[in-house]
Design a protein around this motif. Sequence first.
Motif, PDB file in Angstrom:
ATOM      1  N   ILE A  70      -5.803   0.964  -2.848  1.00 43.67           N
ATOM      2  CA  ILE A  70      -4.731   0.952  -1.858  1.00 43.67           C
ATOM      3  C   ILE A  70      -5.290   0.468  -0.523  1.00 43.67           C
ATOM      4  O   ILE A  70      -6.261   1.032  -0.016  1.00 43.67           O
ATOM      5  CB  ILE A  70      -4.105   2.347  -1.717  1.00 43.67           C
ATOM      6  CG1 ILE A  70      -3.617   2.848  -3.090  1.00 43.67           C
ATOM      7  CG2 ILE A  70      -2.966   2.320  -0.708  1.00 43.67           C
ATOM      8  CD1 ILE A  70      -3.079   4.261  -3.089  1.00 43.67           C
ATOM      9  N   SER A 120      -3.416   6.346   6.560  1.00 45.99           N
ATOM     10  CA  SER A 120      -4.332   6.526   5.427  1.00 45.99           C
ATOM     11  C   SER A 120      -5.015   7.882   5.477  1.00 45.99           C
ATOM     12  O   SER A 120      -5.157   8.566   4.460  1.00 45.99           O
ATOM     13  CB  SER A 120      -5.400   5.423   5.423  1.00 45.99           C
ATOM     14  OG  SER A 120      -4.956   4.272   4.747  1.00 45.99           O
ATOM     15  N   TRP A 148       0.854   4.055  -3.015  1.00 45.38           N
ATOM     16  CA  TRP A 148       0.766   5.514  -2.836  1.00 45.38           C
ATOM     17  C   TRP A 148       1.929   6.214  -3.540  1.00 45.38           C
ATOM     18  O   TRP A 148       1.751   7.215  -4.226  1.00 45.38           O
ATOM     19  CB  TRP A 148       0.782   5.876  -1.352  1.00 45.38           C
ATOM     20  CG  TRP A 148      -0.523   5.816  -0.638  1.00 45.38           C
ATOM     21  CD1 TRP A 148      -0.890   4.979   0.383  1.00 45.38           C
ATOM     22  CD2 TRP A 148      -1.677   6.652  -0.871  1.00 45.38           C
ATOM     23  NE1 TRP A 148      -2.175   5.239   0.793  1.00 45.38           N
ATOM     24  CE2 TRP A 148      -2.678   6.268   0.042  1.00 45.38           C
ATOM     25  CE3 TRP A 148      -1.943   7.697  -1.765  1.00 45.38           C
ATOM     26  CZ2 TRP A 148      -3.935   6.877   0.089  1.00 45.38           C
ATOM     27  CZ3 TRP A 148      -3.201   8.309  -1.726  1.00 45.38           C
ATOM     28  CH2 TRP A 148      -4.175   7.896  -0.809  1.00 45.38           C
ATOM     29  N   HIS A 174      -8.909   0.840   4.854  1.00 44.63           N
ATOM     30  CA  HIS A 174      -8.117   0.628   6.077  1.00 44.63           C
ATOM     31  C   HIS A 174      -9.024   0.079   7.172  1.00 44.63           C
ATOM     32  O   HIS A 174     -10.215   0.379   7.213  1.00 44.63           O
ATOM     33  CB  HIS A 174      -7.503   1.948   6.542  1.00 44.63           C
ATOM     34  CG  HIS A 174      -6.147   1.804   7.139  1.00 44.63           C
ATOM     35  ND1 HIS A 174      -5.012   2.352   6.579  1.00 44.63           N
ATOM     36  CD2 HIS A 174      -5.714   1.150   8.254  1.00 44.63           C
ATOM     37  CE1 HIS A 174      -3.955   2.058   7.322  1.00 44.63           C
ATOM     38  NE2 HIS A 174      -4.363   1.331   8.350  1.00 44.63           N
ATOM     39  N   GLY A 176       0.826  -1.205   0.000  1.00 45.42           N
ATOM     40  CA  GLY A 176       0.000   0.000   0.000  1.00 45.42           C
ATOM     41  C   GLY A 176       0.859   1.253   0.000  1.00 45.42           C
ATOM     42  O   GLY A 176       0.564   2.232  -0.690  1.00 45.42           O
ATOM     43  N   PHE A 197     -12.802   6.528   0.308  1.00 54.41           N
ATOM     44  CA  PHE A 197     -12.135   6.041   1.520  1.00 54.41           C
ATOM     45  C   PHE A 197     -13.092   5.143   2.287  1.00 54.41           C
ATOM     46  O   PHE A 197     -14.139   5.595   2.760  1.00 54.41           O
ATOM     47  CB  PHE A 197     -11.703   7.228   2.379  1.00 54.41           C
ATOM     48  CG  PHE A 197     -10.815   6.884   3.550  1.00 54.41           C
ATOM     49  CD1 PHE A 197     -10.106   5.702   3.607  1.00 54.41           C
ATOM     50  CD2 PHE A 197     -10.682   7.778   4.599  1.00 54.41           C
ATOM     51  CE1 PHE A 197      -9.277   5.402   4.679  1.00 54.41           C
ATOM     52  CE2 PHE A 197      -9.863   7.497   5.679  1.00 54.41           C
ATOM     53  CZ  PHE A 197      -9.165   6.302   5.720  1.00 54.41           C
ATOM     54  N   ASN A 227      -9.145   3.957  -1.273  1.00 58.18           N
ATOM     55  CA  ASN A 227      -8.276   3.611  -0.153  1.00 58.18           C
ATOM     56  C   ASN A 227      -9.100   2.895   0.921  1.00 58.18           C
ATOM     57  O   ASN A 227     -10.209   3.314   1.242  1.00 58.18           O
ATOM     58  CB  ASN A 227      -7.653   4.873   0.425  1.00 58.18           C
ATOM     59  CG  ASN A 227      -6.619   4.583   1.476  1.00 58.18           C
ATOM     60  OD1 ASN A 227      -5.495   4.213   1.157  1.00 58.18           O
ATOM     61  ND2 ASN A 227      -6.980   4.731   2.730  1.00 58.18           N
TER      62      ASN A 227
END
Length: 199
Positions: free
Chosen positions: A117, A151, A102, A139, A98, A167, A137
Amino acid sequence: MLVALPEGYEADAERRWPLLVFLHGAGERGDSLAAVGVHGPLKERREGRDLPFVIAAPQVPEGGRWTMGRVAAAMDAAQEAYRIDADRVYVTGLSMGGYGAWEAIERLPERIAAALIVCGGGNPIGIGAAREVPVWNVHGALDSVVPISQSTAMVSRLRASGGDVRFTVYPDAGHDAWTETYANPEVYAWLLSHRRSER
C-alpha cells in the motif's frame, strides 16, 4: 480492466500464477485504459522488468472511487479468465488506490495473501479485521496531498490488533512515493513470499 500476462504464461498450460491487482490513483480515472499503466507494476512490466504475476488493473470512472464491488469484480474476472493460484492473490494501490487497498484488506481479508500500500489511508476503526493479511505500507514524509498521518494511523491500529506490518517512510519524498516503491524488486519478492494457506 487492463491485464498483463507474465512471461511464460502460454508455455505451460497447467501452471497457475500469482495475481497482482493494481488500484490506480485519482489521476488515472476515466475511460482510457492506457492511463492505468502510467504508474505502478504495469509501467515496470512495460519497461522490461520480469514480474511473475498476472497483473489486473481495473479502472474507476471519472469522478468515482474504489469500492469493494469493483475490487472483488476485478479479482473474480481475472480468476475466471486466467490460470490464477488462489493462494497467491495480492493487492497493491497508490494514493486513491492506497485507500482502496486498505479497504480491500479490511473487507476481503480471506481473499488476499498480502498487500503493498503506497501513500494511502483510510478509517482505522475496522482495520483490525485485516490482522491476518501481511502489509507493506509506504509513504513520503513530505506528502502534502495525503499526509503521512493517514498511513501512521492505519499502521498503528493494525499493529495494535496484532497485524504484520512493514512501514517504510521516504524522508525526502512528497506524494510520489510510488516510483521508487514499484521500481524496487524487493517489494515483489516480499509479496511472493506470502501465501494465504500459511497464515
